[in-house]
Design a protein around this motif. Structure first.
Motif, PDB file in Angstrom:
ATOM      1  N   PRO A   1       0.815  -1.226   0.000  1.00  0.00           N
ATOM      2  CA  PRO A   1       0.000   0.000   0.000  1.00  0.00           C
ATOM      3  C   PRO A   1       0.845   1.270   0.000  1.00  0.00           C
ATOM      4  O   PRO A   1       0.460   2.273  -0.619  1.00  0.00           O
ATOM      5  CB  PRO A   1      -0.837  -0.121   1.282  1.00  0.00           C
ATOM      6  CG  PRO A   1      -0.169  -1.159   2.105  1.00  0.00           C
ATOM      7  CD  PRO A   1       0.514  -2.076   1.156  1.00  0.00           C
ATOM      8  N   ILE A   2       1.985   1.239   0.671  1.00  0.00           N
ATOM      9  CA  ILE A   2       2.885   2.395   0.646  1.00  0.00           C
ATOM     10  C   ILE A   2       3.328   2.677  -0.792  1.00  0.00           C
ATOM     11  O   ILE A   2       3.317   3.819  -1.253  1.00  0.00           O
ATOM     12  CB  ILE A   2       4.116   2.157   1.549  1.00  0.00           C
ATOM     13  CG1 ILE A   2       3.705   2.212   3.027  1.00  0.00           C
ATOM     14  CG2 ILE A   2       5.217   3.182   1.275  1.00  0.00           C
ATOM     15  CD1 ILE A   2       4.807   1.796   3.993  1.00  0.00           C
ATOM     16  N   LEU A   3       3.700   1.629  -1.508  1.00  0.00           N
ATOM     17  CA  LEU A   3       4.145   1.782  -2.893  1.00  0.00           C
ATOM     18  C   LEU A   3       3.013   2.245  -3.806  1.00  0.00           C
ATOM     19  O   LEU A   3       3.247   2.987  -4.773  1.00  0.00           O
ATOM     20  CB  LEU A   3       4.725   0.463  -3.406  1.00  0.00           C
ATOM     21  CG  LEU A   3       6.106   0.097  -2.853  1.00  0.00           C
ATOM     22  CD1 LEU A   3       6.434  -1.361  -3.154  1.00  0.00           C
ATOM     23  CD2 LEU A   3       7.174   1.020  -3.424  1.00  0.00           C
ATOM     24  N   THR A   4       1.795   1.816  -3.525  1.00  0.00           N
ATOM     25  CA  THR A   4       0.640   2.260  -4.308  1.00  0.00           C
ATOM     26  C   THR A   4       0.479   3.773  -4.226  1.00  0.00           C
ATOM     27  O   THR A   4       0.337   4.459  -5.247  1.00  0.00           O
ATOM     28  CB  THR A   4      -0.646   1.584  -3.801  1.00  0.00           C
ATOM     29  OG1 THR A   4      -0.482   0.166  -3.800  1.00  0.00           O
ATOM     30  CG2 THR A   4      -1.844   1.950  -4.672  1.00  0.00           C
ATOM     31  N   LEU A   5       0.519   4.287  -3.002  1.00  0.00           N
ATOM     32  CA  LEU A   5       0.364   5.730  -2.807  1.00  0.00           C
ATOM     33  C   LEU A   5       1.558   6.499  -3.355  1.00  0.00           C
ATOM     34  O   LEU A   5       1.407   7.576  -3.931  1.00  0.00           O
ATOM     35  CB  LEU A   5       0.168   6.039  -1.315  1.00  0.00           C
ATOM     36  CG  LEU A   5      -1.055   5.418  -0.636  1.00  0.00           C
ATOM     37  CD1 LEU A   5      -1.167   5.909   0.801  1.00  0.00           C
ATOM     38  CD2 LEU A   5      -2.332   5.730  -1.403  1.00  0.00           C
ATOM     39  N   GLU A   6       2.746   5.941  -3.182  1.00  0.00           N
ATOM     40  CA  GLU A   6       3.964   6.619  -3.639  1.00  0.00           C
ATOM     41  C   GLU A   6       3.987   6.726  -5.164  1.00  0.00           C
ATOM     42  O   GLU A   6       4.387   7.748  -5.723  1.00  0.00           O
ATOM     43  CB  GLU A   6       5.192   5.870  -3.146  1.00  0.00           C
ATOM     44  CG  GLU A   6       6.451   6.715  -3.049  1.00  0.00           C
ATOM     45  CD  GLU A   6       6.361   7.829  -2.017  1.00  0.00           C
ATOM     46  OE1 GLU A   6       7.054   8.845  -2.202  1.00  0.00           O
ATOM     47  OE2 GLU A   6       5.613   7.691  -1.037  1.00  0.00           O
TER      48      GLU A   6
ATOM     49  N   PHE B   1      -7.210   1.687  -3.553  1.00  0.00           N
ATOM     50  CA  PHE B   1      -6.342   0.681  -4.161  1.00  0.00           C
ATOM     51  C   PHE B   1      -5.258   0.239  -3.182  1.00  0.00           C
ATOM     52  O   PHE B   1      -4.876  -0.932  -3.157  1.00  0.00           O
ATOM     53  CB  PHE B   1      -5.728   1.240  -5.447  1.00  0.00           C
ATOM     54  CG  PHE B   1      -6.761   1.529  -6.493  1.00  0.00           C
ATOM     55  CD1 PHE B   1      -7.133   0.558  -7.405  1.00  0.00           C
ATOM     56  CD2 PHE B   1      -7.403   2.767  -6.536  1.00  0.00           C
ATOM     57  CE1 PHE B   1      -8.108   0.804  -8.362  1.00  0.00           C
ATOM     58  CE2 PHE B   1      -8.388   3.027  -7.481  1.00  0.00           C
ATOM     59  CZ  PHE B   1      -8.741   2.041  -8.391  1.00  0.00           C
ATOM     60  N   ALA B   2      -4.781   1.162  -2.361  1.00  0.00           N
ATOM     61  CA  ALA B   2      -3.792   0.815  -1.337  1.00  0.00           C
ATOM     62  C   ALA B   2      -4.393  -0.143  -0.313  1.00  0.00           C
ATOM     63  O   ALA B   2      -3.765  -1.120   0.095  1.00  0.00           O
ATOM     64  CB  ALA B   2      -3.285   2.086  -0.648  1.00  0.00           C
ATOM     65  N   VAL B   3      -5.613   0.133   0.112  1.00  0.00           N
ATOM     66  CA  VAL B   3      -6.306  -0.743   1.061  1.00  0.00           C
ATOM     67  C   VAL B   3      -6.546  -2.109   0.433  1.00  0.00           C
ATOM     68  O   VAL B   3      -6.287  -3.154   1.048  1.00  0.00           O
ATOM     69  CB  VAL B   3      -7.656  -0.107   1.483  1.00  0.00           C
ATOM     70  CG1 VAL B   3      -8.477  -1.105   2.300  1.00  0.00           C
ATOM     71  CG2 VAL B   3      -7.418   1.161   2.284  1.00  0.00           C
TER      72      VAL B   3
ATOM     73  N   PHE C   1     -12.097  -5.967  -3.862  1.00  0.00           N
ATOM     74  CA  PHE C   1     -12.707  -5.461  -5.092  1.00  0.00           C
ATOM     75  C   PHE C   1     -13.912  -4.575  -4.791  1.00  0.00           C
ATOM     76  O   PHE C   1     -14.176  -3.603  -5.505  1.00  0.00           O
ATOM     77  CB  PHE C   1     -13.075  -6.616  -6.019  1.00  0.00           C
ATOM     78  CG  PHE C   1     -11.871  -7.162  -6.727  1.00  0.00           C
ATOM     79  CD1 PHE C   1     -11.440  -6.601  -7.921  1.00  0.00           C
ATOM     80  CD2 PHE C   1     -11.131  -8.198  -6.188  1.00  0.00           C
ATOM     81  CE1 PHE C   1     -10.299  -7.065  -8.565  1.00  0.00           C
ATOM     82  CE2 PHE C   1      -9.994  -8.680  -6.813  1.00  0.00           C
ATOM     83  CZ  PHE C   1      -9.574  -8.115  -8.003  1.00  0.00           C
ATOM     84  N   GLU C   2     -14.635  -4.888  -3.718  1.00  0.00           N
ATOM     85  CA  GLU C   2     -15.717  -3.996  -3.296  1.00  0.00           C
ATOM     86  C   GLU C   2     -15.174  -2.603  -3.016  1.00  0.00           C
ATOM     87  O   GLU C   2     -15.754  -1.590  -3.444  1.00  0.00           O
ATOM     88  CB  GLU C   2     -16.394  -4.537  -2.032  1.00  0.00           C
ATOM     89  CG  GLU C   2     -17.248  -5.772  -2.228  1.00  0.00           C
ATOM     90  CD  GLU C   2     -17.963  -6.163  -0.944  1.00  0.00           C
ATOM     91  OE1 GLU C   2     -18.564  -5.272  -0.309  1.00  0.00           O
ATOM     92  OE2 GLU C   2     -17.894  -7.345  -0.562  1.00  0.00           O
ATOM     93  N   ILE C   3     -14.063  -2.545  -2.306  1.00  0.00           N
ATOM     94  CA  ILE C   3     -13.482  -1.252  -1.915  1.00  0.00           C
ATOM     95  C   ILE C   3     -12.964  -0.492  -3.133  1.00  0.00           C
ATOM     96  O   ILE C   3     -13.191   0.714  -3.268  1.00  0.00           O
ATOM     97  CB  ILE C   3     -12.366  -1.472  -0.873  1.00  0.00           C
ATOM     98  CG1 ILE C   3     -13.004  -1.833   0.467  1.00  0.00           C
ATOM     99  CG2 ILE C   3     -11.477  -0.236  -0.735  1.00  0.00           C
ATOM    100  CD1 ILE C   3     -12.028  -2.177   1.555  1.00  0.00           C
ATOM    101  N   MET C   4     -12.257  -1.183  -4.035  1.00  0.00           N
ATOM    102  CA  MET C   4     -11.749  -0.508  -5.228  1.00  0.00           C
ATOM    103  C   MET C   4     -12.882   0.030  -6.093  1.00  0.00           C
ATOM    104  O   MET C   4     -12.833   1.170  -6.575  1.00  0.00           O
ATOM    105  CB  MET C   4     -10.880  -1.468  -6.053  1.00  0.00           C
ATOM    106  CG  MET C   4      -9.506  -1.701  -5.502  1.00  0.00           C
ATOM    107  SD  MET C   4      -8.439  -2.617  -6.640  1.00  0.00           S
ATOM    108  CE  MET C   4      -9.201  -4.246  -6.607  1.00  0.00           C
ATOM    109  N   LEU C   5     -13.898  -0.790  -6.304  1.00  0.00           N
ATOM    110  CA  LEU C   5     -14.994  -0.380  -7.175  1.00  0.00           C
ATOM    111  C   LEU C   5     -15.841   0.720  -6.547  1.00  0.00           C
ATOM    112  O   LEU C   5     -16.220   1.683  -7.217  1.00  0.00           O
ATOM    113  CB  LEU C   5     -15.853  -1.588  -7.535  1.00  0.00           C
ATOM    114  CG  LEU C   5     -15.150  -2.612  -8.432  1.00  0.00           C
ATOM    115  CD1 LEU C   5     -15.953  -3.901  -8.520  1.00  0.00           C
ATOM    116  CD2 LEU C   5     -14.918  -2.033  -9.831  1.00  0.00           C
TER     117      LEU C   5
END
Length: 295
Positions: free
Chosen positions: A49-54, A69-71, A122-126
């Motif tokens: 998740p750190i890399l996603t945000l970075e 997406f990080a979550v 996938f619920e969270i991303m969508l």
């Protein structure tokens, strides 16, 4: 010390985000939700998740847009660990310094908790993508996560890993396992973050190269630590690869050669982002951290 402080600060930020997104432990299905949260709250490095945000930030994006997406990526990573620890796979009793999920909740609930985390991701991303401008961008990011978590990514690597137990395999197949089982999710999360941030093709390629190199190096270091690591620091038993008759970089090439390859990959990772981006001190520090870590 400056990098360590930055890493701790980012990890703490991720912990807070995860707490906000954990499902409430209520209803008839309460037990599986407790099992989900048990593993999700067990700590860890939170690198994905750190890399996603970075990745989102370095291409000029807004961090908030990448948070779902990080979550999700940490939920998918956690599900994979729950299933990896099951008796049918690695049969591990400890994870992150405490009993594995199936040791606490039983095998059936461990399987369901993993399934639930994958679906909830996938619920969270969508949900986080609904109503956004440029929906194509968010769909592309979801696709990157889905593809790199599936049969052409993490699961594909896990399949070959399982089928290669008790067999001598060559470096090409071992690289396939590592590049898919471990590196694919790092590639997927960074590509997703960069896409949400609005990366162009050159930026996306640089992020991808960085992710691929640190992902493979990360797994090689894991192979090394399974032999020479401190069990207390790792939070799990060592020599599990040997006990499960798995081919690893050290078993094929030796410890010294394995370290050399991991170091070269880290150098390539840093070069790939330095040529494209300006503010990459944290990502360079993270690459160095991966090669020098003890857990």
């Amino acid at each position: 010390m400056e990098f360590n402080s930055s890493l701790k600060e980012r990890a703490s930020h991720i912990e807070n985000i995860l707490k906000e997104n954990m499902p409430k432990e209520e209803g008839y299905q309460k037990t599986v939700i407790e099992a989900m949260n048990y593993s999700l709250s067990a700590g860890g490095k939170r690198l994905r998740p750190i890399l996603t945000l970075e990745a989102c930030k370095i291409v000029g994006g807004i961090e908030e847009d990448a948070i779902p997406f990080a979550v999700a990526i940490e939920m998918i990573h956690t599900y994979s660990l729950i299933h990896d620890d099951l008796p049918a796979l690695d049969n591990d009793d400890m994870r992150r310094g405490r009993p594995t999920n199936h040791k606490v909740y039983g095998e059936a609930m461990g399987i369901l908790a993993g399934d639930a985390l994958l679906n909830y991701a996938f619920e969270i991303m969508l949900k986080g993508s609904l109503g956004k401008n440029n929906p194509e961008k968010y769909l592309s990011a979801v696709y990157e996560v889905a593809r790199h978590a599936g049969i052409y990514g993490m699961i594909g690597g896990q399949v070959v890993d399982v089928e290669s137990e008790d067999k001598q395999i060559g470096k090409e197949k071992l690289d396939y396992i590592h590049n898919n089982k471990t590196a694919a999710m790092i590639i997927g999360c960074m590509r997703a973050g960069a896409i949400v941030g609005g990366a162009d093709q050159v930026e996306l390629e640089s992020v991808t190269n960085y992710a691929k190199n640190i992902g493979l190096s990360f797994q090689i270091v894991d192979d090394i630590l399974d032999i020479v690591g401190d069990e207390e620091k790792l939070g799990k038993k060592v020599n599990s690869d040997i006990e499960n008759n798995k081919s690893t970089y050290p078993s094929l090439l030796g410890l010294e050669k394995s370290r050399d390859i991991a170091t070269e990959l880290i150098s390539d990772a840093k070069n790939s982002i330095e040529t494209t981006f300006e503010s990459v001190d944290f990502l360079k520090g993270l690459a160095d951290y991966i090669i020098s870590r003890e857990c």
